[in-house]
Design an enzyme around this catalytic site. Structure first.
Site, mmCIF file in Angstrom:
data_model
loop_
_atom_site.group_PDB
_atom_site.id
_atom_site.type_symbol
_atom_site.label_atom_id
_atom_site.label_comp_id
_atom_site.label_asym_id
_atom_site.label_seq_id
_atom_site.Cartn_x
_atom_site.Cartn_y
_atom_site.Cartn_z
ATOM 1 N N HIS A 82 2.745 14.465 -0.731
ATOM 2 C CA HIS A 82 3.112 14.307 0.690
ATOM 3 C C HIS A 82 4.578 14.699 0.897
ATOM 4 C CE1 HIS A 82 -0.549 12.377 2.010
ATOM 5 N NE2 HIS A 82 -0.376 11.282 1.326
ATOM 6 N N HIS B 99 -6.575 0.632 5.600
ATOM 7 C CA HIS B 99 -6.547 1.633 6.669
ATOM 8 C C HIS B 99 -7.171 1.152 7.973
ATOM 9 C CE1 HIS B 99 -5.965 3.496 2.803
ATOM 10 N NE2 HIS B 99 -5.419 4.533 3.383
ATOM 11 N N TYR C 229 -9.444 11.485 3.580
ATOM 12 C CA TYR C 229 -9.542 11.326 2.121
ATOM 13 C C TYR C 229 -10.845 11.908 1.581
ATOM 14 C CZ TYR C 229 -5.755 8.045 3.046
ATOM 15 O OH TYR C 229 -4.591 7.481 3.475
ATOM 16 N N HIS D 59 0.171 11.742 -6.004
ATOM 17 C CA HIS D 59 -0.381 11.828 -4.648
ATOM 18 C C HIS D 59 0.743 11.705 -3.608
ATOM 19 C CE1 HIS D 59 -3.368 10.966 -1.411
ATOM 20 N NE2 HIS D 59 -2.378 10.227 -0.945
ATOM 21 N N GLU D 60 1.562 10.693 -3.760
ATOM 22 C CA GLU D 60 2.628 10.456 -2.773
ATOM 23 C C GLU D 60 3.670 11.563 -2.802
ATOM 24 O OE1 GLU D 60 2.127 8.399 -0.557
ATOM 25 O OE2 GLU D 60 0.517 7.252 -1.505
ATOM 26 N N GLU E 245 -3.525 14.932 2.283
ATOM 27 C CA GLU E 245 -4.015 14.012 1.244
ATOM 28 C C GLU E 245 -4.434 14.742 -0.032
ATOM 29 O OE1 GLU E 245 -3.439 11.035 1.595
ATOM 30 O OE2 GLU E 245 -3.047 10.969 3.746
ATOM 31 N N HIS F 257 0.854 -1.196 0.000
ATOM 32 C CA HIS F 257 0.000 0.000 0.000
ATOM 33 C C HIS F 257 0.895 1.253 0.000
ATOM 34 C CE1 HIS F 257 -3.817 2.069 0.405
ATOM 35 N NE2 HIS F 257 -3.095 2.978 1.027
ATOM 36 N N ALA F 258 0.672 2.132 -0.966
ATOM 37 C CA ALA F 258 1.583 3.257 -1.183
ATOM 38 C C ALA F 258 1.625 4.205 0.018
ATOM 39 C CB ALA F 258 1.145 4.037 -2.416
HETATM 40 O O1 X8Z Z 1 -4.201 5.372 0.978
HETATM 41 C C1 X8Z Z 1 -4.153 6.170 0.052
HETATM 42 C C2 X8Z Z 1 -2.812 6.658 -0.483
HETATM 43 C C3 X8Z Z 1 -1.805 6.779 0.562
HETATM 44 S S1 X8Z Z 1 -2.160 8.032 1.713
HETATM 45 C C4 X8Z Z 1 -2.303 5.685 -1.527
HETATM 46 N N1 X8Z Z 1 -5.296 6.584 -0.538
HETATM 47 C C5 X8Z Z 1 -6.608 6.112 -0.112
HETATM 48 C C6 X8Z Z 1 -6.817 4.632 -0.441
HETATM 49 O O2 X8Z Z 1 -5.997 4.064 -1.173
HETATM 50 O O3 X8Z Z 1 -7.795 4.063 0.024
HETATM 51 C C7 X8Z Z 1 -5.395 7.543 -1.639
HETATM 52 C C8 X8Z Z 1 -6.842 7.589 -2.004
HETATM 53 C C9 X8Z Z 1 -7.595 6.963 -0.867
HETATM 54 ZN ZN ZN Z 2 -1.862 9.900 1.027
#
Ligand code: X8Z
Ligand code: ZN
Length: 624
Positions: free
Chosen positions: A398, A523, A533, A394-395, A422, A364-365
């Site tokens: 950050h 998450h 988000y 996106h990254e 975010e 997960h990024a």
């Molecule tokens: O978790 C993330 C990023 C890292 S902060 C990749 N996002 C959420 C997800 O993947 O559920 C970005 C969009 C929503």
């Molecule tokens: Zn993020």
């Protein structure tokens, strides 16, 4: 709460670096920097309070560097040893924070300067997982947090064995996501979806315990429960914050409903009304994404005007043999065009951009500043897809934010609120328009006619509008779990109630309380708050509009790209440099001129598509 990157306990996706809010653990034993009052408690002075927060800033930085280093190692090499090591260092942070927060109470009522007052507040909300002060329970919590993220990271689906046949090959999340993205075979989709949702069953007892211990820790530092703590980090009373989130959701829901209606009709054509019935939620495995949170992969299926505007960026990336480094360099070049300094050389040496073949990692990024010192890194398992190209922006958002506030004390090394962190990179990615993609050779031409515009808008709506109810509901579930409104024996049922209510999406097969479907979303086991988000999906359009104005753009919002605008870059940098030093409405005003969150820019952006969808849906029975 602190955005931080990854860490288990930490909050965020941006992990590292941002230490704090939300996540981290703390150091062990006696908070060195915390001056414990001597026996006769004289009323402390403002100078004492200032000295106290100075001490906290330096001790927290030391502890956070240790824990985020351990977290980085663990996330890029999951083993029992790295997990135990990270848990131990996070336990230290937890211990330190409990002690420091307890010690800070003596400054209640002292007439301190504005920065000291703000830092005393930020200290209380500095973690998304406060631990009980009892050492055994603290250790248990740190271990559970590390374990949950590990279970997710290692998750695999090995198929249902069929007697007499060779055992099926085990597949990880990336492989299963690929099926969800590409396949149109109902049974194949169902297998990948149900398979991935088996990995979280074993999380249920651990998660239940995390809730108990996290609530205990929250109560000890003055919150009703962990959800109350999460909602306390928005510079307004928690109840006001909830009302504000609801206001935003009400503003955007009608647009979501139009999209839902149109997409369901197209899915009915493909799978039949027996599988996708009229007036009912859509089965969750048919929307091109494991969590039905981003429907971009349905674009070929719902493309409004076949072939108008060539938007196949995936094909171009593959044809042009883009590798992960080149994709990140493309993202970096965008930020450089705004006048921001290039990424440090260490970024390229230390990041994990490719999935290692020889070990388990958390794919997960996330974006990190491991030493709170512009030690910027991205951790991803990059594939040559448009989706990953967007995630790279996106990254990097950050990372550029982390670098902009690195001069501040560590309690201020964060965004104005977690939604800002975010939103940043996403706002930049909104400038990745067909015009920009043509400039960098990733699409051959730009169709400026109405059909091209609607096609492009559909693609963006599948990514952004589809996300809104998902972003809204994850923490509704957790807030209700933390408050006890949802008891453990209804965890899964309540999850699906919310998914039906907000998303109009349903489980494709019957679920029971043996399942723990919330745990199949990163998450939840990683304990990263999610409302950020939802906010970010609103803020990013506000940011985009403001940056376009700074760049002197006069046309429609959806056509604007700030690529190359130094004025936009300056405006952005000025906001980012504030870090968490000011209440978020001030940072919002620094960038956009207004202090409020506001969905009007999002609605303005999608106005052409909304009118088109309304006409398409006329006569349909929408809703569920
Ligand atoms: O978790 C993330 C990023 C890292 S902060 C990749 N996002 C959420 C997800 O993947 O559920 C970005 C969009 C929503
Ligand atoms: Zn993020």
């Amino acid at each position: 709460m602190r955005p931080t990157p990854f860490v288990p306990l930490l909050s965020a996706c941006l992990l590292a670096g941002a230490p704090a809010r939300a996540a981290t653990p703390a150091a062990a034993p006696e908070p060195r920097a915390v001056v414990v009052a001597p026996s006769a408690p004289a009323k402390p002075s403002a100078a004492d309070a200032k000295a106290f927060v100075d001490g906290v800033n330096s001790e927290l930085k030391r502890l956070w560097i240790r824990s985020s280093t351990a977290d980085w190692i663990k996330a890029t090499y999951i083993t029992d040893d790295t997990e135990r090591n990270a848990a131990a260092l996070n336990e230290d942070v937890m211990a330190y924070l409990s002690g420091a927060i307890a010690a800070s109470v003596r400054f209640d009522g002292v007439d301190v300067d504005a920065d000291t007052a703000r830092m005393l507040h930020l200290l209380k909300v500095a973690t998304s997982l406060p631990a009980p002060s009892d050492p055994a329970r603290r250790r248990e919590l740190a271990e559970i947090a590390a374990k949950l993220e590990g279970i997710y990271g290692k998750g695999k689906w090995c198929g249902t064995p069929v007697p007499g046949k060779p055992a099926p090959r085990c597949r990880d999340l990336q492989e299963l996501e690929e099926v969800l993205a590409k396949s149109h075979s109902y049974p194949e989709l169902l297998d990948a979806w149900t398979g991935w949702h088996t990995i979280s069953r074993e999380m249920r007892p651990l998660y239940t315990r995390l809730v108990t211990l996290g609530n205990e820790g929250s109560k000890e530092i003055g919150f009703r429960d962990l959800g109350d703590l999460w909602r306390a980090d928005y510079d307004m009373p928690p109840a006001e914050f909830e009302a504000d989130v609801d206001r935003l959701w009400t503003e955007v829901k009608p647009l979501y409903d139009e999209l839902h209606c149109f997409v369901r009709a197209r899915l009915q054509k493909l799978y039949g009304k027996d599988k996708v019935p009229d007036g009912k939620p859509i089965p969750a495995h048919l929307l091109g994404n494991m969590w039905a949170q981003d429907w971009s992969n349905l674009y070929p299926l719902v493309e409004p005007y076949k072939g108008a505007g060539s938007l196949d960026v995936d094909a171009a990336l593959k044809r042009q043999k883009y590798d992960p480094v080149r994709m990140v360099k493309l993202g970096e070049a965008f930020f450089s065009s705004l006048g921001l300094a290039p990424l440090p050389a260490t970024f390229w040496q230390r990041s994990q951009l490719v999935k290692p073949k020889d070990r388990e990692v958390v794919c997960h990024a996330s974006a990190w500043d491991v030493t709170y010192d512009a030690d910027l890194r991205v951790k991803m398992c990059i594939r040559p897809t448009e989706e990953d190209l967007v995630t790279i922006h996106h990254e990097l958002g950050h990372n550029y934010y982390q670098r902009a506030y690195v001069h501040l004390p560590v309690l201020y090394q964060d965004s104005a609120n977690d939604g800002f962190h975010e939103a940043l990179g996403d706002a930049i990615a909104l400038s990745v328009t067909p015009g920009y993609l043509k400039q960098v050779g990733l699409v051959p031409s730009v169709a400026k006619d109405d059909h091209g515009v609607i096609n492009f808008q559909m693609k963006k709506a599948l990514e952004k509008v589809s996300f809104l109810p998902f972003g809204r509901l994850i923490d509704q579930w957790r807030w209700d779990v933390f408050s006890g409104k949802i008891a453990p024996d209804r965890y899964n049922a309540a999850w699906w109630d919310l998914r039906r209510k907000f998303q109009g999406v349903d489980a494709p097969v019957a679920r029971t309380e043996d399942d723990f479907d919330p745990g199949a979303k990163y998450h939840v086991p990683a304990n990263v708050p999610y409302t950020r988000y939802f906010l970010a999906h609103v803020y990013q359009f506000q940011f985009h509009k403001a940056l376009c104005e700074a760049a002197g753009w006069k046309g429609p919002l959806h056509e604007c790209s700030i690529y190359g605008s130094k004025d936009a870059g300056k405006r952005l940098q000025a906001m980012m440099e504030l870090g968490a030093s000011k209440p978020w409405p001030e940072a919002m005003a620094a960038l956009t001129g207004t202090k409020k969150a506001d969905a009007s820019a999002l609605l303005e952006y999608f106005a052409p598509l909304r009118a088109w969808l309304r006409a398409q849906n006329a006569g349909q029975q929408c809703g569920w």
